[in-house]
Design a protein around this motif. Structure first.
Motif, mmCIF file in Angstrom:
data_model
loop_
_atom_site.group_PDB
_atom_site.id
_atom_site.type_symbol
_atom_site.label_atom_id
_atom_site.label_comp_id
_atom_site.label_asym_id
_atom_site.label_seq_id
_atom_site.Cartn_x
_atom_site.Cartn_y
_atom_site.Cartn_z
ATOM 1 N N UNK A 1 65.397 22.196 28.826
ATOM 2 C CA UNK A 1 63.980 21.913 29.062
ATOM 3 C C UNK A 1 63.115 22.827 28.198
ATOM 4 N N UNK A 2 62.119 22.246 27.558
ATOM 5 C CA UNK A 2 61.222 23.032 26.706
ATOM 6 C C UNK A 2 59.904 23.281 27.428
ATOM 7 N N UNK A 3 59.396 24.496 27.287
ATOM 8 C CA UNK A 3 58.120 24.870 27.894
ATOM 9 C C UNK A 3 56.968 24.553 26.939
ATOM 10 N N UNK A 4 56.051 23.700 27.385
ATOM 11 C CA UNK A 4 54.796 23.472 26.668
ATOM 12 C C UNK A 4 53.729 24.275 27.413
ATOM 13 N N UNK A 5 53.151 25.271 26.768
ATOM 14 C CA UNK A 5 52.096 26.066 27.411
ATOM 15 C C UNK A 5 50.782 25.299 27.290
ATOM 16 N N UNK B 1 58.557 14.044 29.754
ATOM 17 C CA UNK B 1 57.508 15.061 29.864
ATOM 18 C C UNK B 1 56.963 15.014 31.278
ATOM 19 N N UNK B 2 57.445 15.919 32.130
ATOM 20 C CA UNK B 2 57.008 15.911 33.537
ATOM 21 C C UNK B 2 57.211 17.281 34.167
ATOM 22 N N UNK B 3 56.252 17.636 35.029
ATOM 23 C CA UNK B 3 56.300 18.918 35.710
ATOM 24 C C UNK B 3 55.198 19.845 35.227
ATOM 25 N N UNK B 4 54.423 20.406 36.178
ATOM 26 C CA UNK B 4 53.359 21.353 35.899
ATOM 27 C C UNK B 4 53.631 22.607 36.751
ATOM 28 N N UNK B 5 52.662 23.544 36.803
ATOM 29 C CA UNK B 5 52.954 24.833 37.475
ATOM 30 C C UNK B 5 53.492 24.656 38.890
ATOM 31 N N UNK B 6 52.938 23.691 39.646
ATOM 32 C CA UNK B 6 53.281 23.578 41.063
ATOM 33 C C UNK B 6 54.631 22.899 41.308
ATOM 34 N N UNK C 1 57.279 22.216 38.561
ATOM 35 C CA UNK C 1 58.156 22.079 37.389
ATOM 36 C C UNK C 1 59.628 22.269 37.715
ATOM 37 N N UNK C 2 59.920 23.043 38.778
ATOM 38 C CA UNK C 2 61.339 23.217 39.089
ATOM 39 C C UNK C 2 61.936 21.903 39.599
ATOM 40 N N UNK C 3 61.178 21.187 40.454
ATOM 41 C CA UNK C 3 61.639 19.861 40.906
ATOM 42 C C UNK C 3 61.782 18.921 39.713
ATOM 43 N N UNK C 4 60.819 18.985 38.775
ATOM 44 C CA UNK C 4 60.880 18.105 37.606
ATOM 45 C C UNK C 4 62.147 18.363 36.784
ATOM 46 N N UNK C 5 62.490 19.643 36.622
ATOM 47 C CA UNK C 5 63.697 19.980 35.851
ATOM 48 C C UNK C 5 64.941 19.476 36.581
ATOM 49 N N UNK C 6 64.951 19.617 37.913
ATOM 50 C CA UNK C 6 66.098 19.112 38.680
ATOM 51 C C UNK C 6 66.231 17.597 38.552
ATOM 52 N N UNK C 7 65.106 16.916 38.284
ATOM 53 C CA UNK C 7 65.129 15.452 38.149
ATOM 54 C C UNK C 7 65.248 15.007 36.690
ATOM 55 N N UNK C 8 65.410 15.943 35.754
ATOM 56 C CA UNK C 8 65.723 15.548 34.380
ATOM 57 C C UNK C 8 64.645 15.787 33.338
ATOM 58 N N UNK C 9 63.572 16.506 33.663
ATOM 59 C CA UNK C 9 62.534 16.780 32.659
ATOM 60 C C UNK C 9 63.148 17.444 31.424
ATOM 61 N N UNK C 10 62.663 17.087 30.239
ATOM 62 C CA UNK C 10 63.051 17.814 29.028
ATOM 63 C C UNK C 10 61.883 18.637 28.495
ATOM 64 N N UNK C 11 60.648 18.317 28.951
ATOM 65 C CA UNK C 11 59.483 19.136 28.627
ATOM 66 C C UNK C 11 58.686 19.323 29.903
ATOM 67 N N UNK C 12 58.329 20.577 30.203
ATOM 68 C CA UNK C 12 57.421 20.838 31.307
ATOM 69 C C UNK C 12 56.115 21.370 30.710
#
Ligand SMILES: *Cc1c(COP(=O)(O)O)cnc(C)c1O
Length: 240
Positions: A34-38, A200-205, A207-218
């Motif tokens: 997963x890549x972090x987009x600031x 591309x899914x997941x924000x500060x609140x 993002x951990x759930x998004x990564x568990x569900x397959x996000x490649x960019x948060x």
């Protein structure tokens, strides 16, 4: 408002990075999947430079007018710029020329205009309104299939995947939306072809759930930069 100290920013980046790696491990995904987009909307070029110095090279902006002076000021910093805001068609020319990625392509007119303005290949995600919320940007699931077929035909747009902003109803509701988006991403993979690799899914609140569900960019703002100042008082606002 005072800028957060460089050290605070470096430790915030370190904490988010560690939480991302833990979420990847919980999900049995490889480290770094997963890549972090600031997300730097309302932040100054000085704050962005501090995050860049902490090792983050991808930044997301929502407002073209606010982003322009920052992109110019940070030209020497080797940054990949992601447009993540809603797109007015009269802004497509500058978006296509200044940004490397556009996460919020949600209609044919915008896709055609970005393609016509691009001077090099532009990586794009199709924004999906997965919860069917009225007044929310993004296309329907069926619309995403049609839009992908169009993007595939446009020579300057490279289809990378899907983007979502789930309804604001807590992390568990968000998780259901992420799961549905991940399923749609898989369904569209044959049409997306070799470049189709981005969720591309997941924000500060959430993002951990998004990564568990397959996000490649948060896309993370607050957890990296601290609480966001109101936009009208923020550095760069007023130049929009
Ligand atoms: C502002 C924004 C984010 C980051 O939000 P935080 O809650 O500050 O992490 C992510 N994605 C989009 C599209 C945004 O507008």
């Amino acid at each position: 408002m005072a800028h957060p100290a460089r050290q605070d920013i470096a430790s915030a980046v370190g904490a988010v990075d560690a939480a991302m790696r833990r979420a990847e491990r919980r999900a049995g995904r490889p480290p770094g999947a997963t890549r972090l987009i600031a997300v730097s909307k309302t932040r100054s070029a000085v704050e962005i430079a501090a995050v860049r110095a902490a090792g983050i090279a991808d930044f997301g902006e929502n407002y073209l007018g606010d982003a322009l002076p920052k992109i110019a000021a940070l030209e020497a910093r080797d940054i990949t710029w992601h447009f993540i805001g809603s797109i007015q068609s009269n802004k497509t020319r500058d978006i296509a020329r200044l940004f490397h990625w556009v996460h919020t392509v949600d209609r044919a007119r915008v896709a055609r205009r970005l393609d016509a303005a691009a001077e090099r290949v532009l990586d794009v995600c199709i924004q999906v309104n997965i919860d069917d919320e009225p007044q929310k940007g993004g296309t329907s699931a069926e619309g995403a299939r049609e839009l992908l077929a169009l993007v595939d035909e446009l020579p300057n747009l490279r289809p990378r995947g899907l983007m979502v902003i789930p309804r604001n109803a807590g992390a568990e509701a968000a998780r259901q939306s992420f799961r549905r988006l991940a399923r749609l991403f898989e369904e569209l993979a044959p049409a997306g072809g070799a470049s189709w690799d981005t969720l591309s899914m997941g924000m500060s609140a959430d993002y951990e759930a998004a990564i568990e569900e397959g996000a490649t960019m948060v896309r993370i703002g607050t957890a990296v930069f601290g609480p966001r100042p109101p936009r009208e008082r923020a550095a760069g606002a007023g130049q929009a």
